[in-house]
Design an enzyme around this catalytic site. Structure first.
Site, PDB file in Angstrom:
ATOM      1  N   CYS A  28      73.704  27.732  31.355  1.00  0.00           N
ATOM      2  CA  CYS A  28      74.101  28.957  30.657  1.00  0.00           C
ATOM      3  C   CYS A  28      72.886  29.856  30.447  1.00  0.00           C
ATOM      4  O   CYS A  28      72.524  30.198  29.318  1.00  0.00           O
ATOM      5  CB  CYS A  28      74.746  28.605  29.320  1.00  0.00           C
ATOM      6  SG  CYS A  28      76.209  27.568  29.463  1.00  0.00           S
ATOM      7  N   GLY A  32      48.466  16.238  45.573  1.00  0.00           N
ATOM      8  CA  GLY A  32      49.781  15.715  45.218  1.00  0.00           C
ATOM      9  C   GLY A  32      50.862  16.389  46.029  1.00  0.00           C
ATOM     10  O   GLY A  32      51.530  15.778  46.854  1.00  0.00           O
ATOM     11  N   TYR A  57      56.970  18.091  42.532  1.00  0.00           N
ATOM     12  CA  TYR A  57      57.230  19.005  41.419  1.00  0.00           C
ATOM     13  C   TYR A  57      58.679  19.467  41.412  1.00  0.00           C
ATOM     14  O   TYR A  57      58.966  20.642  41.233  1.00  0.00           O
ATOM     15  CB  TYR A  57      56.259  20.189  41.455  1.00  0.00           C
ATOM     16  CG  TYR A  57      54.819  19.740  41.322  1.00  0.00           C
ATOM     17  CD1 TYR A  57      54.355  19.198  40.136  1.00  0.00           C
ATOM     18  CD2 TYR A  57      53.939  19.827  42.395  1.00  0.00           C
ATOM     19  CE1 TYR A  57      53.044  18.759  40.014  1.00  0.00           C
ATOM     20  CE2 TYR A  57      52.625  19.387  42.279  1.00  0.00           C
ATOM     21  CZ  TYR A  57      52.184  18.863  41.086  1.00  0.00           C
ATOM     22  OH  TYR A  57      50.898  18.418  40.968  1.00  0.00           O
TER      23      TYR A  57
END
Length: 420
Positions: free
Chosen positions: A350, A274, A379
C-alpha cells in the site's frame, strides 16, 4: 541477449503449477554461481586473495557453494559470524564494519577470526581490552577513510567523504601509534573500501593505483613494518542492471598483475566483493495478479513486491523483466511493442513506491503470466522490509547440479524483455 537457464524456467513453471495461490520466489542457480567465482579466481594475479562479503547474500547454500573457491568470508556482525560457522567451522573470516559490540568482538575471537578491521580509536581501545580478557593477541587492519582525488568518486562513496566508515587519513598516525601501544593487538596492514557499485573499470584501476602509491606512506607510519603486509582493497565492482555490458574483471586483473609485478614492495592484496560475486546467480519470480490502467499508464500488479526484492527501489532503477506466458506451450510474443504493451511492474504494498520497473515493454502480457527479474542474487531479499503488511515471505529455491539441465537456454526470443 538476456537469457534464462532452462532449469530456472522449468522450476518457475513447476512452482506456479503446484501452488494454490499465485507465486513469488527467489530461484538461485548454484552451478552458475560456482562457475562464476571460479572464473573470478582464475583471472586474479597469483597471491591476490578473494574474499566474499556475505552481506550481499548470506543464505547457507550460497555460502556453501562459494566456500571451496574463495579465500574466506567478510562479515560485519555477530549474526553473520553465526551464518559463516553454520557453513563451515574452519573457513577464514574477517570482521569489518562500524558499531561493533564488545560481544561481537568476543564472539569473533572465540570463533577464530583471522583479522578485525578497526574503524575508530575507541574501537581500538575496546578491542584491546576484550583481547586482554581473552588472553589473545589479535591481528588487525586499520580501516582508512582517505582524502581521495575528486575524479575517483562514485555513485555510492564509502570513503573520501564524510561517512561513518573508517578513520580519517589525518588521524592515521595516531591510530597506528595506538595499535602499537596495545599489547594485545598486532598491526597487519590497512583496509580501504572507497567505492561501491563501480561500473567503470578504468576508474577502478586508477583507484587501485592510488592505493598502491599510498601504501609505502601508510606502512612507514608503523615503527615495526615487518608485520604490516596486507592491503584489503574492499570490493565495489558493480553490476550493470540496465545494459548487457558488465564490469571488465579480466581487464582489471591484467592491469593489476602488471602493476604488482613492477613493484617488489607491493603488499599482499585482498579483495572482498559481494554484489559482483552473487548477483548473477539469482532470479526473482513474480506472478501477475491484475492488469489495470490509471491516468494513461498501465500497471501490472504482481504477487510479491519491494518488501521481498527491495533492490530496484533502493537503487532507484527500473529492473530488467522477462515474461513467461502462463501457458507452458504459449507461442513467443514477437510483435512490435505498442503503446498498450508498456507496463509498470508493481507489487502488493500500500505505497506508490512499490515499483520494480517502469514502462516495461511486455507484449501480450496477461493475468497469470510469470515475470522473472534476473540479477537478483545480491542485495535482494536480505535487504528487504519483509514484514511490511505481513505478507508471506517468498520461497527461496536453490537449484543444484541434480536439477540443472543441459538443454539450451531460454532467451528473450521466447518472450519479451524490458528494461528502461
Amino acid at each position: 541477449m538476456t537469457a534464462l537457464p532452462q532449469s530456472v524456467v522449468a522450476k518457475a513453471r513447476a512452482m506456479a503449477a503446484a501452488a494454490a495461490d499465485p507465486v513469488s520466489a527467489f530461484i538461485y542457480d548454484l552451478p552458475a554461481l560456482r562457475r562464476h567465482v571460479q572464473w573470478m579466481k582464475s583471472c586474479l594475479p597469483a597471491g591476490v586473495e578473494l574474499y566474499y562479503a556475505i552481506k550481499a547474500n548470506s543464505e547457507g547454500p550460497i555460502l556453501q557453494a562459494l566456500e571451496p573457491f574463495v579465500d574466506g568470508f567478510e562479515i560485519s556482525s555477530g549474526g553473520e559470524i553465526a551464518r559463516v560457522r553454520q557453513c563451515s567451522g574452519t573457513h577464514n573470516f574477517i570482521f569489518s564494519g562500524p558499531g561493533k559490540l564488545d560481544s561481537d568482538l568476543e564472539q569473533a575471537m572465540l570463533n577464530g577470526v583471522e583479522m578485525i578491521h578497526v574503524e575508530s580509536l575507541d574501537e581500538i581501545r575496546r578491542l584491546n581490552a576484550v583481547a586482554a580478557r581473552m588472553g589473545r593477541r589479535q591481528p588487525v587492519l586499520v580501516r582508512i577513510n582517505p582524502s581521495l582525488p575528486p575524479q575517483l568518486a562514485t555513485k555510492l562513496s564509502m570513503a573520501g567523504a564524510p561517512t561513518p566508515f573508517g578513520i580519517d587519513e589525518s588521524e592515521l598516525p595516531a591510530a597506528v601509534a595506538l595499535v602499537e601501544q596495545c599489547a594485545h593487538l598486532e598491526l597487519n596492514g590497512f583496509h580501504v573500501h572507497a567505492m561501491s557499485h563501480q561500473l567503470d573499470v578504468a576508474r577502478h584501476i586508477q583507484l587501485l593505483d592510488w592505493y598502491l602509491d599510498k601504501w609505502p606512506l601508510w606502512k612507514a607510519l608503523a615503527r615495526n613494518g615487518d608485520t604490516v603486509r596486507c592491503l584489503n582493497a574492499g570490493g565495489g565492482m558493480g553490476v550493470n542492471y540496465l545494459q548487457p555490458e558488465q564490469f571488465d574483471w579480466p581487464h582489471l586483473c591484467r592491469r593489476l598483475a602488471q602493476r604488482l609485478a613492477a613493484d617488489p614492495q607491493a603488499p599482499r592484496l585482498r579483495f572482498e566483493p559481494g554484489r559482483f560475486v552473487s548477483a548473477f546467480c539469482g532470479y526473482y519470480l513474480m506472478q501477475v495478479l491484475d492488469l489495470k490502467h490509471s491516468h494513461g499508464k498501465g500497471f501490472a500488479v504482481c504477487r510479491g513486491g519491494t518488501h521481498q526484492f527491495r533492490l530496484p527501489a533502493a537503487q532507484a532503477h527500473d529492473h530488467p523483466v522477462l515474461r513467461l506466458p502462463a501457458a507452458a506451450a504459449a507461442a513467443a510474443a514477437t510483435a512490435t511493442p505498442a503503446a498498450g504493451d508498456a507496463w509498470t511492474i508493481v507489487g502488493q504494498l500500500c505505497t506508490p513506491k512499490d515499483v520494480l520497473a517502469r514502462d516495461a515493454r511486455l507484449p501480450g502480457l496477461a493475468i497469470g503470466d510469470l515475470l522473472v527479474l534476473p540479477l537478483a542474487g545480491a542485495y535482494g531479499f536480505n535487504i528487504s522490509h519483509a514484514d511490511f503488511l505481513c505478507h508471506p515471505r517468498p520461497a527461496q529455491v536453490f537449484l543444484d547440479q541434480a536439477e540443472i539441465e543441459t538443454t539450451p537456454q531460454w532467451s528473450e526470443t521466447d518472450a519479451a524483455h524490458a528494461c528502461s
